[in-house]
Design an enzyme around this catalytic site. Structure first.
Site, PDB file in Angstrom:
ATOM      1  N   HIS A 156       0.827  -1.218   0.000  1.00  0.00           N
ATOM      2  CA  HIS A 156       0.000   0.000   0.000  1.00  0.00           C
ATOM      3  C   HIS A 156       0.862   1.270   0.000  1.00  0.00           C
ATOM      4  CE1 HIS A 156      -3.296  -2.707   1.311  1.00  0.00           C
ATOM      5  NE2 HIS A 156      -2.342  -3.232   2.058  1.00  0.00           N
ATOM      6  N   SER A 277      15.388  20.468 -16.595  1.00  0.00           N
ATOM      7  CA  SER A 277      14.213  21.278 -16.895  1.00  0.00           C
ATOM      8  C   SER A 277      14.681  22.544 -17.595  1.00  0.00           C
ATOM      9  CB  SER A 277      13.508  21.614 -15.585  1.00  0.00           C
ATOM     10  OG  SER A 277      12.773  22.816 -15.741  1.00  0.00           O
ATOM     11  N   LYS A 283      16.593  20.765 -11.399  1.00  0.00           N
ATOM     12  CA  LYS A 283      15.903  19.493 -11.648  1.00  0.00           C
ATOM     13  C   LYS A 283      16.683  18.493 -12.478  1.00  0.00           C
ATOM     14  CE  LYS A 283      11.707  18.877 -11.689  1.00  0.00           C
ATOM     15  NZ  LYS A 283      10.346  18.780 -12.205  1.00  0.00           N
ATOM     16  N   GLU A 290      10.069   7.394 -17.017  1.00  0.00           N
ATOM     17  CA  GLU A 290       8.718   7.885 -17.324  1.00  0.00           C
ATOM     18  C   GLU A 290       8.277   7.444 -18.715  1.00  0.00           C
ATOM     19  OE1 GLU A 290       8.081  12.116 -15.388  1.00  0.00           O
ATOM     20  OE2 GLU A 290      10.105  11.901 -16.141  1.00  0.00           O
TER      21      GLU A 290
END
Ligand code: ARG
Length: 459
Positions: A156, A277, A283, A290
């Site tokens: 979970h 970025s 970043k 992804e």
């Protein structure tokens, strides 16, 4: 000129031709089409359609064409042939003249495309199995290097029990093992040759189809001509194997993304597989992971599209089936790229062992240990579960880990707790105790690593 000119008095409209032609994607079947044609030419000798000399001449021309195609497959795209089958035939005629026109005797593009795509699929299976092994090898190596990296295991997405980074890696080795075996299963089933089934009813020449199958590297010939030209099960099976494997890769990617987040900070992905970025200079985004996660959608989409296309098609061949190609080409390319990229992600990964250990220490992931400890002291498990629950509530309130509680604090909840409780609360003890087959104990993980190495042939 189209292959079927005689029946027509007008050329097809260019707009229809653009819509109908498949050369722009089925050019990828050129090698298979040529090899299938060589096989067919041999079969035609035995039924007296071609003399051995004619066959040799055809074979030489086809071999030459094969070399040309291999050196520059994209060149095919310059042509305006309808599909790869007409392209190969017209190039053959360019090379050997009228003799080339004999090759299509007793054959249809329906059994031709069926054999081409099956041969292509078989080749892909071998290639994809190789990529799966490569990724497994990377995972096993990463496991081997991180056997002592303790980290929280989750259910979970809540810290549950401590595991090692190695054990996590080995879980994906197992998933990939099943992906590998699904490909092996599918390969067995697709290993039957449909050539010699004609358009749908079989060929009118007494072709030795078993011999032909063997010549083309198949284990056997298909048994029913109608089924032979309508069957696209192998495509559905490969798309399904690809989809499920992509689901595995997507979960791998998602775990990585979480591990790489600032919140977890368990791993640092290499600069080689991350991007920055345009706006936020700090970043470093896990784009490779992804994209693996994202591309899963299009592979599953291709599986859906294929099944929906086939559903409700009457026997035998229908042009709808031409839609099989772009989907399978794209899906298997994507799967291939994602397997390769996942291995690349592991190439330079750094596991932050201080941070994973620190996280494993938090979240009361040794609570089960305390419950088992009470069981060993004679407390029934259901009661011990309750006692530990209360102890955890207390520990949270006083901002302590279980291992930081004093004996007096423990004894507020159970008087069987003694000094020996502290040893069992250690992370190491949590791992060591899980020594049944498949468990996270370092011994078992080391065993799993060496078994996997044997299985995949890794030194
Ligand atoms: N381009 C076709 C396909 O991919 C080849 C088979 C064509 N057969 C036919 N009867 N038009 O399915």
């Amino acid at each position: 000129m189209a292959l079927w000119g005689g029946r027509f008095t007008q050329a097809a409209d260019q707009r229809f031709k653009d819509f109908n032609d498949s050369l722009r994607f089925d050019y990828r079947l050129a090698e298979q089409d040529i090899e299938g044609s060589i096989g067919w030419s041999k079969a035609l000798v035995k039924v007296g359609v071609l003399s051995p000399q004619e066959q040799q001449q055809l074979e030489q021309a086809l071999e030459l064409l094969l070399i040309e195609v291999r050196s520059n497959p994209q060149a095919i795209l310059q042509d305006d042939a309808e599909d790869i089958h007409s392209w190969v035939e017209s190039k053959l005629i360019d090379k050997v003249g009228n003799l080339g026109k004999k090759l299509h005797t007793g054959r249809s593009r329906n059994d031709q495309v069926a054999v081409d795509i099956k041969m292509w699929c078989k080749q892909q299976v071998t290639e994809l199995q190789y990529c799966i092994r490569q990724l497994q090898a990377k995972l096993v190596k990463t496991a081997e290097n991180n056997q002592h990296a303790v980290m929280p295991g989750y259910t979970h997405l809540q810290r549950a029990q401590p595991i090692s980074f190695a054990h996590w890696c080995m879980a994906y080795v197992e998933m990939l093992e099943r992906d590998y075996s699904r490909l092996s299963d599918a390969y067995q089933r697709m290993n039957s040759c449909p050539l010699g089934s004609g358009a749908l009813a079989g060929t009118a020449y007494a072709i030795d189809r078993e011999q032909l199958a063997q010549d083309l590297g198949f284990a056997r010939a298909t048994r029913n001509s109608l089924d032979s030209v309508s069957d696209r099960d192998h495509i559905v099976e490969l798309l399904s194997a690809a989809s499920l494997s992509m689901v595995h890769l997507s979960r791998f990617a998602e775990d990585m993304i979480i591990f790489n987040s600032g919140e977890a900070d368990f791993v640092e992905l290499s600069d080689l597989v991350t991007s920055g970025s345009s706006l936020m200079p700090q970043k470093k985004n896990p784009d490779a992971c992804e994209l693996i996660r994202g591309k899963t959608g299009r592979v599953i989409g291709a599986l859906n599209a294929m099944m929906i296309t086939l559903k409700g098609l009457p026997l035998a061949y229908n042009k709808d089936m031409q839609e099989d190609k772009e989907g399978i080409f794209d899906a298997l390319d994507t799967w291939h790229d994602c397997l390769t990229m996942a291995a690349f992600v592991l190439e330079d990964i750094r596991v932050n062992v201080e941070r994973t250990r620190e996280a494993a220490l938090k979240g009361y992931s040794n609570a089960t240990e305390l419950a088992d400890y009470l069981v060993a002291k004679g407390v029934p498990f259901r009661d011990s579960h309750h006692i530990v629950g209360e102890t955890v509530v207390y520990a949270i309130k006083v901002h302590k880990g279980l291992e930081d509680l004093s004996l007096a604090e423990f004894r507020q909840f159970s008087d069987v707790v003694a000094e020996d409780v502290y040893d069992i609360l250690l992370l190491q003890s949590c791992l060591d105790k899980r020594c049944a087959k498949g468990g996270v104990s370092p011994l078992r993980v080391a065993e799993a690593i060496s078994e996997a190495k044997q299985r995949i042939g890794l030194k």
